[in-house]
Design a protein around this motif. Structure first.
Motif, PDB file in Angstrom:
ATOM      1  N   TRP A  57       0.812  -1.219   0.000  1.00 28.79           N
ATOM      2  CA  TRP A  57       0.000   0.000   0.000  1.00 28.79           C
ATOM      3  C   TRP A  57       0.845   1.268   0.000  1.00 28.79           C
ATOM      4  CZ3 TRP A  57      -4.815  -0.349  -1.365  1.00 28.79           C
ATOM      5  CH2 TRP A  57      -5.533  -1.539  -1.121  1.00 28.79           C
ATOM      6  N   GLU A 105     -14.965   4.963  -0.084  1.00 21.95           N
ATOM      7  CA  GLU A 105     -13.592   5.237  -0.522  1.00 21.95           C
ATOM      8  C   GLU A 105     -13.160   4.385  -1.709  1.00 21.95           C
ATOM      9  OE1 GLU A 105     -10.999   4.868   2.793  1.00 21.95           O
ATOM     10  OE2 GLU A 105     -11.727   6.693   3.777  1.00 21.95           O
ATOM     11  N   LYS A 133      -8.857   2.439  -5.335  1.00 22.50           N
ATOM     12  CA  LYS A 133      -8.875   2.648  -3.889  1.00 22.50           C
ATOM     13  C   LYS A 133      -7.461   2.939  -3.414  1.00 22.50           C
ATOM     14  CE  LYS A 133     -10.345   0.582   0.493  1.00 22.50           C
ATOM     15  NZ  LYS A 133     -11.002  -0.567   1.168  1.00 22.50           N
ATOM     16  N   LYS A 134      -7.271   4.116  -2.875  1.00 22.05           N
ATOM     17  CA  LYS A 134      -5.974   4.563  -2.383  1.00 22.05           C
ATOM     18  C   LYS A 134      -4.912   4.388  -3.471  1.00 22.05           C
ATOM     19  CE  LYS A 134      -7.020   3.659   2.474  1.00 22.05           C
ATOM     20  NZ  LYS A 134      -6.632   2.912   3.696  1.00 22.05           N
ATOM     21  N   ASN A 135      -3.934   3.528  -3.224  1.00 23.99           N
ATOM     22  CA  ASN A 135      -2.833   3.314  -4.170  1.00 23.99           C
ATOM     23  C   ASN A 135      -3.012   2.054  -5.003  1.00 23.99           C
ATOM     24  OD1 ASN A 135      -1.435   5.617  -3.443  1.00 23.99           O
ATOM     25  ND2 ASN A 135      -0.246   4.580  -1.849  1.00 23.99           N
ATOM     26  N   ASN A 246     -10.997  11.501  -2.150  1.00 22.60           N
ATOM     27  CA  ASN A 246      -9.585  11.871  -2.133  1.00 22.60           C
ATOM     28  C   ASN A 246      -8.685  10.902  -2.879  1.00 22.60           C
ATOM     29  OD1 ASN A 246     -10.073  14.152  -0.480  1.00 22.60           O
ATOM     30  ND2 ASN A 246     -10.153  12.817   1.332  1.00 22.60           N
ATOM     31  N   SER A 247      -9.248   9.873  -3.550  1.00 23.26           N
ATOM     32  CA  SER A 247      -8.393   8.932  -4.275  1.00 23.26           C
ATOM     33  C   SER A 247      -7.790   9.558  -5.525  1.00 23.26           C
ATOM     34  CB  SER A 247      -9.192   7.684  -4.657  1.00 23.26           C
ATOM     35  OG  SER A 247      -9.463   6.917  -3.507  1.00 23.26           O
ATOM     36  N   GLU A 249      -5.886  12.719  -6.892  1.00 23.64           N
ATOM     37  CA  GLU A 249      -5.140  13.873  -6.414  1.00 23.64           C
ATOM     38  C   GLU A 249      -5.603  15.144  -7.119  1.00 23.64           C
ATOM     39  OE1 GLU A 249      -1.013  13.132  -6.826  1.00 23.64           O
ATOM     40  OE2 GLU A 249      -1.051  11.234  -5.717  1.00 23.64           O
TER      41      GLU A 249
END
Length: 356
Positions: A57, A105, A133-135, A246-247, A249
């Motif tokens: 992650w 998210e 999702k995230k990274n 916020n996923s 940028e």
């Protein structure tokens, strides 16, 4: 094939997922890339059971899935990312329109990839879905294709800035690659339409009109595929304005706005091409009408030429004993001469008036 038809299905539990596409014999295969600016790890023929031990992650992770027949594999990926069941159902249900969802998210994006079928006027459609999702980015394809081959090479060779950016930038590159297929498809349609227009000027084969209608259906199909894509890309801009996700940028929202502009350009081009196709259809009917008018004019002129001659023949064909010219020695040749002079005079008059 492209009409939406309601089919009453059996009642199933909400957790029971089923692939609805046409590539039912494609084996489900996965491939994992884990990378950052300094290092790249590539796992071919990856087993999703090892996701927990292989996903980092702190780096960017891209899991690519070819084939959706193994529902168990898809469910394991969804469970690993804590994705809601309705998103997983949308991945497996290929009849859904292009859509964007964000929940817990997780950003879900599905898109129709269109390409012309070789040696045919048909268009092949394939649904490609993404989970962000995230990274981590997961892409789902119905079958193996070369849509993202250049992206794999850029990752391996560290070309460009793709390994310096996050998973959201990788999603942008994939969407951009898929949208390039729309340009290819539209260009292919334009070439065929131009050929149809040239054919319509040379002959009046009714099959030309059938082909025109076929390409009009193709343009409508393209339009129906791009409009929801345009709306989805606009929704990303709305997410940016609302600051609810916020996923992606902040500096990368500009790239998705470019995709939105591309979708607008595609729709404008389709509208222009459909106008051209409509002109081709109108030209075909106008040409047919003109040819019919020419035929009718020719038949009318010939009929007018013979009307007075028929009248004279009819008069001298009556059985009256006291007709003045009946016993003239040269009456037959005189009447033939009068008929010839009358015919030549009418031809000269019509020619002078440019009636034929």
């Amino acid at each position: 094939m492209r009409k939406i038809k309601y089919k009453k299905g059996r009642k199933v539990q909400p957790t029971l997922l089923e692939y609805t596409g046409t590539h039912t014999h494609t084996k489900t295969e996965t491939q994992l890339f884990v990378y950052d600016n300094l290092e790249l790890t590539e796992c071919e023929d990856f087993e999703v059971d090892a996701l927990a031990s292989n996903v980092d992650w702190s780096r960017i992770n891209w899991l690519n899935v070819h084939g959706l027949n193994s529902v168990a594999t898809i469910q394991k990926i969804g469970a690993f990312l804590s994705v809601d069941n309705f998103m997983m159902a949308d991945i497996l249900n290929t009849t859904k329109r292009t859509k964007l969802d964000e929940y817990h998210e997780v950003l879900f994006f599905s898109i129709k990839s269109l390409l012309p079928v070789e040696h045919s006027d048909n268009i092949a459609a394939e649904q490609i879905s993404f989970l962000l999702k995230k990274n981590m980015l997961v892409s789902f394809q119905e079958k193996r294709s070369d849509f993202f081959t250049h992206l794999r090479e850029r990752l391996r060779t560290h070309s460009g800035i793709v390994r310096e950016k996050g998973a959201d930038y990788l999603l942008f590159l994939m969407l951009d690659a898929i949208m390039e297929n729309f340009y290819i498809t539209i260009e292919n349609e334009e070439d065929k339409v131009e050929e149809l227009i040239n054919q319509s000027k040379l002959n009046s084969n009714p099959k030309i009109l059938e082909q025109i209608e076929k390409h009009r259906d193709n343009y409508n199909f393209l339009k129906r595929s791009i409009i929801p894509l345009r709306d989805s890309l606009y929704a990303i801009k709305s997410i940016k304005d609302d600051n609810v996700f916020n996923s992606i940028e902040a500096q990368n929202f500009t790239f998705f706005e470019r995709l939105h502009q591309k979708s607008l350009e595609l729709l404008e081009q389709i509208d222009y091409d459909m106008t051209t196709l409509e002109s081709a259809s109108n030209y075909y009917f106008a040409l047919q009408s003109h040819k019919m008018n020419e035929v009718m004019k020719t038949l009318t002129v010939v009929s007018v030429f013979f009307m007075p001659l028929t009248f004279i023949v009819g008069v001298y064909g009556m059985n009256f004993d006291n007709m003045p010219e009946l016993h003239w020695e040269y009456g037959y040749f005189i009447i033939l001469g009068v008929m010839l002079v009358l015919l030549l005079g009418m031809i000269y008059y019509f020619k002078k008036k440019k009636w034929y």
